[in-house]
Motif scaffolding. Structure first.
Motif, mmCIF file in Angstrom:
data_model
loop_
_atom_site.group_PDB
_atom_site.id
_atom_site.type_symbol
_atom_site.label_atom_id
_atom_site.label_comp_id
_atom_site.label_asym_id
_atom_site.label_seq_id
_atom_site.Cartn_x
_atom_site.Cartn_y
_atom_site.Cartn_z
ATOM 1 N N ILE A 80 0.742 -0.977 -0.018
ATOM 2 C CA ILE A 80 -0.044 0.004 -0.209
ATOM 3 C C ILE A 80 1.206 1.466 -0.019
ATOM 4 N N ALA A 81 1.833 1.129 0.464
ATOM 5 C CA ALA A 81 2.825 2.328 1.157
ATOM 6 C C ALA A 81 3.892 2.213 -0.350
ATOM 7 N N ALA A 122 0.890 4.102 -3.284
ATOM 8 C CA ALA A 122 1.041 4.975 -2.970
ATOM 9 C C ALA A 122 2.060 6.802 -3.174
ATOM 10 N N THR A 123 3.270 5.865 -2.823
ATOM 11 C CA THR A 123 4.158 7.001 -2.619
ATOM 12 C C THR A 123 5.004 6.703 -4.182
ATOM 13 N N THR A 130 6.779 9.663 5.203
ATOM 14 C CA THR A 130 6.289 9.954 3.476
ATOM 15 C C THR A 130 5.149 9.084 3.678
ATOM 16 N N SER A 131 5.280 7.615 3.932
ATOM 17 C CA SER A 131 4.675 6.573 3.441
ATOM 18 C C SER A 131 3.657 6.443 4.795
ATOM 19 N N PHE A 178 1.297 9.435 3.069
ATOM 20 C CA PHE A 178 0.333 9.417 1.942
ATOM 21 C C PHE A 178 -0.339 8.350 1.765
ATOM 22 N N THR A 179 -0.224 7.332 3.212
ATOM 23 C CA THR A 179 -0.970 5.660 3.646
ATOM 24 C C THR A 179 -2.363 6.569 4.494
#
Lengths: 225, 261
Positions: A65-66, A69-70, B240-241, B244-245
Motif C-alpha cells: 500500500i505504501a 501510494a508513494t 512520507t509513507s 500518503f497512506t
C-alpha cells in the motif's frame, strides 16, 4: 537507470514473499511430521508459528500500500504489486491449513487410530515441491514454468481420493473411529486445498509476466464439492 | 557555528517560527524538526508559505524588503538569525538549488569552482570539481567538455551542474525549491535518484508542487496550508509513507486525494 527507489522496494517485497513462502513450507512439512510422530509439542509450535505468518502477510500488504501510494507504479510494476497482494493471501491460507493439521494432531493425542501418514507425507511433499517451484517461477516471472506446475495437482488429487476411500472404508469397518477418521479426512482435505492454492499462485505469476488473467484450476475435486 | 547542544540531534529545528513580509504574517508558529541525512519534502497549496520557510533556512529572505522573523531556526543549536551570525557563512553550510537551473555564463568547470574560489579554497581545485560533478552524477557526461559553457547543457544537466556547484562548497544541508519543475519526466527521475544518493551524506529539504514527487522521493513530508488569516501553517508532519497512506488530519487527506487546493 531512474527509479532506483522503486526497484529497491519491489525487490524487497519479492524477498519478503519468499520468506513468507519458506515459513509456510516449513509449517506444512512440520505439521504432517508432527501428526505422523504424534508429537503434540511440535504441533503446538506450528499453531503458534501461524501468528508470525499472519503478521508477515500484513506487513507485506502494508508495504505494498505504501509503494502504491508513494511510487505511482505502472504497467509491470503495478501488475506485480497487485499479484503479490493475492499471492500473500494464498500463502497465508496454506499456513492456515498447516495449523489445521497441527490441531488435528492435538485432538488425536492418545487416540489409537491408524493414520495414513505415508500418503499425507507424499501429499505434503508434492505440495511443498509445487509451492517451492511456483515461488521460483514467481521470482523469475517464468510463465512457462507457472503453466506446467498446476498439472502436478493431479497427483495430489489422486492421493486425496485414495486416502478418502481408505478412511471411508475404515469408518464402515470401525464405526467407533468415525469421529477421529473424520479429523483425518480434514487433514487430507487441507493438503489437497494447499495444492490448489499453489495453482492460484501460478495464475498470478502468469499475470505478472503476460498481463493475462487465467483460470488454471481444473480440479476434479472442486466439481464434486 | 561550533556551539553544540541537544538540538543538534536535528539538522534544523524551528521553534515557533513566524515569518513576516511587512505587516503580513506569511508563516505562523511552525515547529519543524528536520532529520539529518534524510529527504524532507514540504508540500501544500500555492501561498501556504512553504518556499518562504525553505528560504528562511539559509537566509535568502534577507534580500526581501520588509521581511522579518520571530522565533528561532536552530542549526547546531545556534539560531541562524542571531545577530552575530554571518548569512554568507550560513549559505556555505546550507546550500540552495532553485526552480530554474541557473548556471553562470561560464564554463562547466568554473561554475563548480566558483563558490570554492570565493571562499579562498587552497586545495586541489581539479579534484574538488571532479568530486562535486561525480557526486552530482554529471561527471561522465561532461568530463571531456569541462571548458564548454554551462549553458550549453540540457535542462536536466544544468540542474545537476547547479547541484554540483552547491556541493563544491561542502554544505551540510541542501535546500531545493521546486528543482524539477522545469524538467521533463526522465530528467526529473534522474534528479530524484541523485537526491536519494546524496541523502547518504547530506540533509535534503525540498519544496515541491508535485505531490507525486514528494511521495516518491522523500522520507518525511510536511504538509502546509493557509489558515483563515492566509498565514501558512504546518498541518501535519511525519514519515512520507504515513502521510500518503494514512494522514492524521482531514486537511492533509483532502489535499493529497485532490479534494482541496
Amino acid at each position: 537507470m531512474p527509479r532506483a527507489t522503486l526497484d529497491r522496494q519491489l525487490h524487497q517485497i519479492q524477498d519478503e514473499v519468499l520468506t513468507l513462502g519458506s515459513m509456510v513450507e516449513q509449517a506444512l512439512v512440520k505439521s504432517v511430521d508432527a501428526l505422523k510422530r504424534r508429537d503434540v509439542t511440535a504441533a503446538q509450535q506450528v499453531i503458534r508459528g501461524d501468528q508470525a505468518v499472519n503478521e508477515k502477510r500484513y506487513a507485506i500488504e502494508n508495504g505494498i500500500i505504501a509503494v502504491v501510494a508513494t511510487q505511482q507504479p505502472m504497467a509491470h510494476d503495478l501488475r506485480f504489486l497487485a499479484a503479490v497482494l493475492e499471492v500473500i493471501i494464498e500463502l497465508e491460507r496454506i499456513g492456515d491449513y498447516a495449523k489445521g493439521i497441527a490441531r488435528v494432531c492435538q485432538r488425536l493425542e492418545g487416540v489409537e487410530i491408524p493414520i495414513p501418514s505415508r500418503d499425507f507425507e507424499r501429499m505434503a511433499e508434492i505440495t511443498v515441491s509445487m509451492l517451492h517451484r511456483s515461488l521460483s517461477a514467481f521470482v523469475k516471472e517464468d510463465a512457462s514454468l507457472a503453466h506446467r506446475i498446476p498439472d502436478e495437482d493431479e497427483q495430489v488429487d489422486a492421493l486425496y481420493n485414495s486416502v478418502y476411500h481408505g478412511l471411508i472404508t475404515s469408518m464402515i469397518q470401525h464405526p467407533e473411529w468415525i469421529d477421529h477418521s473424520n479429523l483425518l479426512l480434514w487433514v487430507a482435505h487441507n493438503l489437497e486445498r494447499a495444492a490448489d492454492r499453489v495453482t492460484n499462485i501460478c495464475e498470478r505469476t502468469v499475470f505478472i509476466a503476460t498481463g493475462e488473467l487465467l483460470e488454471m484450476d481444473l480440479d476434479d475435486y472442486e466439481e464434486t464439492e | 557555528m561550533s556551539e553544540q547542544n541537544l538540538s543538534n540531534h536535528f539538522a534544523i529545528e524551528t521553534r515557533n517560527l513566524n515569518l513576516f513580509y511587512g505587516n503580513f504574517r506569511a508563516v505562523k508558529d511552525v515547529n519543524l524538526q528536520i532529520v539529518p541525512r534524510k529527504i524532507t519534502a514540504i508540500i501544500g497549496p500555492s501561498g501556504c508559505g512553504k518556499s518562504t520557510v525553505l528560504r528562511s533556512f539559509n537566509r535568502m529572505n534577507d534580500f526581501v524588503p520588509g521581511f522579518h522573523m520571530e522565533g528561532e531556526i536552530l542549526f547546531h543549536g545556534k539560531n541562524l538569525y542571531a545577530p552575530d551570525v554571518d548569512p554568507v557563512q550560513v549559505r556555505q553550510y546550507i546550500g540552495m538549488v532553485f526552480q530554474k537551473p541557473n548556471p553562470f555564463p561560464k564554463s562547466i568547470y568554473e561554475n563548480v569552482a566558483w563558490g570554492a574560489r570565493i571562499n579562498g579554497y587552497k586545495g586541489n581545485m581539479d579534484e574538488l570539481v571532479e568530486g562535486a560533478l561525480r557526486a552530482a552524477a554529471l561527471w561522465d557526461e561532461v568530463k571531456d567538455n569541462l571548458k564548454k559553457s554551462g549553458l550549453s547543457l540540457s535542462g536536466g544537466q544544468q540542474q545537476r551542474l547547479c547541484i554540483a556547484r552547491a556541493l563544491a562548497v561542502k554544505p551540510e544541508i541542501i535546500l531545493m525549491d521546486e528543482p524539477c519543475s522545469a524538467l521533463d519526466p526522465i530528467a526529473t527521475l534522474k534528479i530524484e535518484d541523485l537526491m536519494r544518493e546524496l541523502s547518504e551524506n547530506y540533509t535534503i529539504i525540498i519544496v515541491t508542487h508535485n505531490m507525486q514527487q514528494a511521495a516518491r522521493a522523500s522520507d518525511y513530508t510536511a504538509f502546509f496550508t493557509m489558515d483563515e488569516d492566509r498565514a501558512g501553517v504546518m498541518v501535519e508532519y511525519g514519515e512520507t509513507s504515513q502521510i500518503f497512506t494514512n494522514p492524521r488530519d482531514k486537511r492533509t487527506e483532502d489535499y493529497i486525494t485532490g479534494r482541496f487546493g
